[in-house]
Structure formats: structure tokens, C-alpha cells
Motif scaffolding. Structure first.
Motif, mmCIF file in Angstrom:
data_model
loop_
_atom_site.group_PDB
_atom_site.id
_atom_site.type_symbol
_atom_site.label_atom_id
_atom_site.label_comp_id
_atom_site.label_asym_id
_atom_site.label_seq_id
_atom_site.Cartn_x
_atom_site.Cartn_y
_atom_site.Cartn_z
ATOM 1 N N LEU A 1 7.841 6.428 3.136
ATOM 2 C CA LEU A 1 7.104 6.364 1.874
ATOM 3 C C LEU A 1 5.753 7.066 1.987
ATOM 4 O O LEU A 1 5.348 7.806 1.077
ATOM 5 N N ALA A 2 5.061 6.834 3.098
ATOM 6 C CA ALA A 2 3.743 7.457 3.280
ATOM 7 C C ALA A 2 3.862 8.974 3.306
ATOM 8 O O ALA A 2 3.053 9.681 2.689
ATOM 9 N N ASP A 3 4.864 9.484 4.007
ATOM 10 C CA ASP A 3 5.050 10.935 4.078
ATOM 11 C C ASP A 3 5.342 11.517 2.694
ATOM 12 O O ASP A 3 4.811 12.568 2.322
ATOM 13 N N ALA A 4 6.210 10.828 1.935
ATOM 14 C CA ALA A 4 6.549 11.318 0.598
ATOM 15 C C ALA A 4 5.331 11.288 -0.327
ATOM 16 O O ALA A 4 5.162 12.158 -1.179
ATOM 17 N N ALA A 5 4.476 10.267 -0.124
ATOM 18 C CA ALA A 5 3.292 10.127 -0.974
ATOM 19 C C ALA A 5 2.141 11.019 -0.521
ATOM 20 O O ALA A 5 1.159 11.173 -1.253
ATOM 21 N N GLY A 6 2.245 11.568 0.676
ATOM 22 C CA GLY A 6 1.177 12.409 1.189
ATOM 23 C C GLY A 6 -0.040 11.627 1.653
ATOM 24 O O GLY A 6 -1.166 12.124 1.597
ATOM 25 N N ILE A 7 0.184 10.387 2.129
ATOM 26 C CA ILE A 7 -0.925 9.579 2.640
ATOM 27 C C ILE A 7 -0.741 9.373 4.141
ATOM 28 O O ILE A 7 0.321 9.656 4.704
ATOM 29 N N GLU A 8 -1.767 8.861 4.773
ATOM 30 C CA GLU A 8 -1.725 8.617 6.214
ATOM 31 C C GLU A 8 -0.756 7.480 6.532
ATOM 32 O O GLU A 8 -0.717 6.459 5.825
ATOM 33 N N ARG A 9 0.026 7.662 7.583
ATOM 34 C CA ARG A 9 0.923 6.594 8.024
ATOM 35 C C ARG A 9 0.116 5.404 8.552
ATOM 36 O O ARG A 9 -1.030 5.562 8.980
ATOM 37 N N LEU A 10 0.733 4.221 8.522
ATOM 38 C CA LEU A 10 0.085 3.056 9.100
ATOM 39 C C LEU A 10 -0.119 3.273 10.597
ATOM 40 O O LEU A 10 0.738 3.847 11.276
ATOM 41 N N HIS A 11 -1.217 2.773 11.116
ATOM 42 C CA HIS A 11 -1.520 2.884 12.547
ATOM 43 C C HIS A 11 -0.454 2.132 13.346
ATOM 44 O O HIS A 11 0.087 1.119 12.899
ATOM 45 N N SER A 12 -0.169 2.638 14.543
ATOM 46 C CA SER A 12 0.854 2.013 15.393
ATOM 47 C C SER A 12 0.519 0.577 15.768
ATOM 48 O O SER A 12 1.392 -0.200 16.169
ATOM 49 N N VAL A 13 -0.759 0.189 15.621
ATOM 50 C CA VAL A 13 -1.145 -1.181 15.947
ATOM 51 C C VAL A 13 -0.446 -2.188 15.043
ATOM 52 O O VAL A 13 -0.220 -3.335 15.434
ATOM 53 N N PHE A 14 -0.079 -1.779 13.825
ATOM 54 C CA PHE A 14 0.617 -2.703 12.928
ATOM 55 C C PHE A 14 1.945 -3.139 13.553
ATOM 56 O O PHE A 14 2.274 -4.325 13.578
ATOM 57 N N ARG A 15 2.688 -2.181 14.056
ATOM 58 C CA ARG A 15 3.967 -2.515 14.689
ATOM 59 C C ARG A 15 3.752 -3.270 15.994
ATOM 60 O O ARG A 15 4.460 -4.244 16.281
ATOM 61 N N GLU A 16 2.800 -2.829 16.762
ATOM 62 C CA GLU A 16 2.546 -3.464 18.060
ATOM 63 C C GLU A 16 2.220 -4.942 17.899
ATOM 64 O O GLU A 16 2.782 -5.806 18.581
ATOM 65 N N LEU A 17 1.306 -5.240 16.991
ATOM 66 C CA LEU A 17 0.926 -6.635 16.785
ATOM 67 C C LEU A 17 2.022 -7.440 16.100
ATOM 68 O O LEU A 17 2.169 -8.632 16.344
ATOM 69 N N TYR A 18 2.785 -6.794 15.231
ATOM 70 C CA TYR A 18 3.902 -7.491 14.597
ATOM 71 C C TYR A 18 4.906 -7.958 15.648
ATOM 72 O O TYR A 18 5.434 -9.068 15.571
ATOM 73 N N GLU A 19 5.182 -7.119 16.625
ATOM 74 C CA GLU A 19 6.135 -7.488 17.669
ATOM 75 C C GLU A 19 5.581 -8.590 18.556
ATOM 76 O O GLU A 19 6.315 -9.506 18.960
ATOM 77 N N VAL A 20 4.278 -8.546 18.841
ATOM 78 C CA VAL A 20 3.647 -9.650 19.570
ATOM 79 C C VAL A 20 3.769 -10.935 18.768
ATOM 80 O O VAL A 20 4.133 -11.997 19.284
ATOM 81 N N ASN A 21 3.470 -10.835 17.486
ATOM 82 C CA ASN A 21 3.541 -11.979 16.583
ATOM 83 C C ASN A 21 4.948 -12.580 16.551
ATOM 84 O O ASN A 21 5.130 -13.801 16.656
ATOM 85 N N HIS B 1 0.831 -1.207 0.000
ATOM 86 C CA HIS B 1 0.000 0.000 0.000
ATOM 87 C C HIS B 1 0.867 1.259 0.000
ATOM 88 O O HIS B 1 0.621 2.196 -0.774
ATOM 89 N N CYS B 2 1.881 1.281 0.855
ATOM 90 C CA CYS B 2 2.763 2.452 0.939
ATOM 91 C C CYS B 2 3.644 2.572 -0.301
ATOM 92 O O CYS B 2 3.858 3.679 -0.818
ATOM 93 N N GLN B 3 4.167 1.453 -0.787
ATOM 94 C CA GLN B 3 5.037 1.487 -1.958
ATOM 95 C C GLN B 3 4.288 1.975 -3.200
ATOM 96 O O GLN B 3 4.805 2.796 -3.965
ATOM 97 N N VAL B 4 3.096 1.465 -3.418
ATOM 98 C CA VAL B 4 2.319 1.877 -4.594
ATOM 99 C C VAL B 4 2.018 3.370 -4.527
ATOM 100 O O VAL B 4 2.182 4.102 -5.523
ATOM 101 N N ALA B 5 1.583 3.832 -3.366
ATOM 102 C CA ALA B 5 1.266 5.259 -3.222
ATOM 103 C C ALA B 5 2.483 6.123 -3.523
ATOM 104 O O ALA B 5 2.373 7.171 -4.179
ATOM 105 N N PHE B 6 3.654 5.675 -3.050
ATOM 106 C CA PHE B 6 4.887 6.417 -3.289
ATOM 107 C C PHE B 6 5.230 6.450 -4.774
ATOM 108 O O PHE B 6 5.553 7.507 -5.337
ATOM 109 N N PHE B 7 5.130 5.313 -5.449
ATOM 110 C CA PHE B 7 5.485 5.266 -6.868
ATOM 111 C C PHE B 7 4.525 6.117 -7.698
ATOM 112 O O PHE B 7 4.951 6.881 -8.574
#
Length: 425
Positions: free
Chosen positions: A378-398, A321-327
Motif C-alpha cells: 500500500l505504501a509503495d502504491a501511495a508513494g509514501i515511506e514504508r513503515l520502519h522495520s522496528v514495527f515488525r521487530e517489536l510486533y514479533e517480540v510482543n 496510515h497506509c490504507q488511508v494514503a492508498f485510498f
């Protein structure tokens, strides 16, 4: 009104569908076509019992096996604008649930009308030589059994990197009398009932296939060079050192010991391959490193050629999602890209960062904990909303659960715990 930008998308797996969704959202800016060699969407998530070649004589793309379940929580696996339905029983669904999700995503955003199915991209080349600003794309249609070439302003490569096996050299392998296969062709544990099976490699596929085989094989020998897995394993799964050479009845290991085996499964990963890109595209692969790429996405030599999904050890769909928006932003506003010299320097620094972290050169695209700052950038460069912090939080739990409770972590469900943070719709 300015002329719209014509974009070719190679592949209708998760990355290609993500590209199609964002392209379709800007009909005022883009026209596009997605080319997919299969007869449906989903890419590697389309399970097939076929190995080798498919009904059209093409190499089988999917590396799914019958019992495969995701090793990432579905609460964070989906695209930010189209979350998975609430989990039922476990947060780690089987491959067919993921395929259904991608089919629903394509249906929800009406993407299939933009896809040419059973169409193979045969060649991509600059339309007018290395200095060209457009691309000539030659495709072969399995329906009409004919080739055609069309011109595009940009090309987005979304062909995945889990379909072309990497086979390391094993001395004497040709003498081994048992079954030899790559995890790409592994399908069912029942095929190895009562056998002693060697698995070479203990990354994600090696670990998961070891657990799958343990229910039917007599013994599973997980051979690798890494530190011993911390997690408790089934009694018939043994961790041994890596393989040194093969014998007719088994293998000699790097510690000098010898083991008998009925079969070996190479869980040694995959190669980046882009057989349709002409040398004039200026992109090459050396030692599992794709170059020259700015932010692992943009071809530095010809920035209207992009790649989605090169990084690994990531939460893939949100990263796409972030990569496509950036490109796409770089196509609409090329000023977000620095000079050619600065892009090369950024690529060099990025590679050096991984070396400084102790990654071997072949891990040039490994992300792991680096993915969060990368996604934000990438999100900042594309001007879109950053991923919610829950993505990182759950990834670390995972990650913690996977490393410490490998045999049972996929039985957990996190929907209720994180329901308020994940935007279910």
C-alpha cells in the motif's frame, strides 16, 4: 484550477482521525467532512459504563472495560507521523492513555473543526444510481434534531468493527439462570466477585478478561476449541473444551463434561456492520467477509467508496496510515488501480492465500504476519515511506511474550531499548 474532491468520512475514531489528518494535509486537492455520532473523538477508545444504549438512544459503541490495557506496545502503536510519548513504567497503557493520545493527535493537526459531532450517518447511496460517480449522504444531527443530505465525490467508511457483538448459537441458552453477556458489555471484575464465570473464546478479549476476572472471581473457566494456551495462568483460571449446550445451572462441554456456572461472558468477537450503506453501494458481508474489496480497502464495483480498518490481528494505527494514503492516492490518480477484472482476481488470490495458510473462510481479513508485505504494498502504491522495520521487530517480540508470558508481559517497558529506532518527538 481543478475542482477539489469532496470526501465524506464516517466516524472520528482512530481510523477517521487518520483520514482527516491526511485529507487536511492536501487542501489543494480535497474538501471533506467527518461525521461522528458521539460528542468527542476516539471511537471505541472512549470508555463508558453505559451498556445497551447511550443518552441519545444509540447502541453503545465502545467495548472498553475499566481495566483494559493495550496488548500492543505503544512504541509501535502510534501513527508514524505522531508517535506516542515515551512510556512510563510499562509499554502497555490503559485505554484512557490511548484516548488522550487520539485527542492530542486531533488537537495537534487541528482536526476537530472538520468533525460534525452527535451526527449519525443514516444513509449512503449513489447519488444518481449504480453508474453514478457521486454519493448522497444523509445524516441526522442530534443538535438540531434534523436530517440533511449532502453530495460527495467519495466516501471513506471508518466506523470500526468492535462494536456489534457476534453471538454464536448455544443450544438451551435461554434456560441458563445465570448472567449472560458479551465482552462488549463487560466492564468490571468486581461485578463477578466470588462467582464461577465461563468465558467462551480464548482470543485476545477472552485471554485478557480471564486475567482481569481472576482477581475477583472464585473460578474462571476459559472454554475454547483452540490448542491449550502455552502460557502459565493464574491458579483459578482453567482451560476447558468449548460449550455444547446450556443447562439451568451451567453448561455441557464438547468433551461431555458438565460445569456449574454463575455467569457466562461471550468473548466471540464482532460482526462487520454497515447499516447506512444502501444495497446500491454493492458491498455485502457474508460470514465475516466484506466483499468485494480490493486490498481490503476499495469497493471494486464503485472505487470511490473505501473502507479503513477492516483487517484484524494487526498493529492498527500504522495500518490505517497506509490504507488511508492508498485510498486517497487512488482518488487523485485512479490509474494506480488495475482493471475491475484484475481487482476481482486479486481479491480471489488474497482469499485463497489465507485458505492455503489454514485460515478458515471467516478469517478472510486476518493479517498477522501478512500485514508487513501488505503495508509495504500500500505504501509503495501511495508513494509514501514504508513503515520502519522496528514495527515488525517489536510486533514479533510482543507476540512471543504474549503467547508465553500472558500474565506478566504487559509489565515490560521497551522505550529505552528501542528509543533510537522510534522517532519520538
Amino acid at each position: 484550477m481543478a475542482r477539489r474532491v469532496a470526501v465524506c468520512v464516517v466516524g472520528a475514531g482512530a481510523a477517521g482521525l487518520c483520514a482527516a489528518r491526511q485529507l487536511a494535509a492536501r487542501p489543494d486537492v480535497f474538501t471533506f467532512r467527518v461525521y461522528e455520532q458521539a460528542d468527542g473523538v476516539g471511537g471505541t477508545w472512549v470508555y463508558t459504563e453505559d451498556i445497551g444504549t447511550d443518552s441519545d438512544g444509540l447502541p453503545v459503541h465502545s467495548s472498553m472495560y475499566e481495566n483494559l490495557r493495550t496488548n500492543i506496545l505503544q512504541e509501535i502503536m502510534g501513527f508514524p507521523d505522531f508517535p506516542f510519548p515515551e512510556a512510563e513504567g510499562t509499554s502497555y497503557p490503559k485505554h484512557d492513555v490511548v484516548l488522550k493520545y487520539l485527542e492530542d493527535y486531533a488537537e495537534h493537526f487541528d482536526l476537530k473543526k472538520h468533525v460534525s459531532f452527535r451526527t449519525v450517518v443514516k444513509a449512503v447511496r449513489p447519488a444518481g444510481g449504480p453508474s453514478s460517480r457521486t454519493w448522497a449522504v444523509t445524516v441526522y444531527s442530534g443538535e438540531s434534531r434534523s436530517e440533511e443530505t449532502q453530495e460527495f465525490d467519495a466516501v471513506l467508511v471508518c466506523n470500526g468493527h468492535y462494536s456489534t457483538p457476534f453471538w454464536p448459537d448455544v443450544a438451551g441458552l435461554e434456560s441458563f439462570e445465570g448472567a449472560v453477556l458479551h465482552s462488549h458489555d463487560y466492564r468490571r471484575p468486581q461485578d463477578f466477585a466470588g462467582q464461577r464465570v465461563v468465558l467462551l473464546g480464548a482470543a485476545a478479549s477472552g485471554r485478557d478478561i480471564a486475567l482481569d476476572l481472576a482477581r475477583h472471581a472464585r473460578e474462571v473457566l476459559l472454554c475454547h476449541r483452540g490448542a491449550p494456551l502455552r502460557s502459565e495462568l493464574p491458579a483459578n483460571v482453567l482451560q476447558l473444551s468449548a460449550i455444547s449446550e446450556a443447562t439451568p445451572t451451567g453448561f455441557v462441554l464438547e468433551d461431555g463434561s458438565a460445569v456449574h456456572a454463575d455467569a457466562i461472558v461471550f468473548c466471540t468477537g464482532y460482526r462487520y456492520t454497515f447499516p447506512f450503506l444502501s444495497p446500491q453501494c454493492g458491498v455485502f458481508v457474508r460470514g465475516r467477509r466484506v466483499r468485494p474489496l480490493y486490498k481490503h480497502v476499495v469497493n471494486i464495483k464503485m472505487p470511490s467508496l473505501g473502507f479503513i480498518g477492516i483487517p484484524f490481528i494487526v498493529v492498527p494505527f500504522p495500518l490505517f496510515h497506509c490504507q488511508v494514503a492508498f485510498f486517497l492516492k487512488s482518488l487523485m490518480d485512479p490509474s494506480i488501480l488495475p482493471s475491475t477484472e484484475e481487482m476481482y482476481e486479486d481479491e480471489r488470490r488474497d482469499f485463497q492465500k489465507r485458505l492455503d495458510l489454514g485460515f478458515p473462510p471467516r478469517y478472510a481479513h486476518k493479517m498477522a504476519q501478512l500485514q508487513w508485505d501488505y503495508n509495504d504494498e500500500l505504501a509503495d502504491a501511495a508513494g509514501i515511506e514504508r513503515l520502519h522495520s522496528v514495527f515488525r521487530e517489536l510486533y514479533e517480540v510482543n507476540s512471543y511474550q504474549m503467547m508465553n508470558f500472558l500474565a506478566e508481559y504487559k509489565n515490560k517497558c521497551y522505550t529505552e531499548t528501542y528509543k533510537d529506532k522510534v522517532n519520538y518527538s
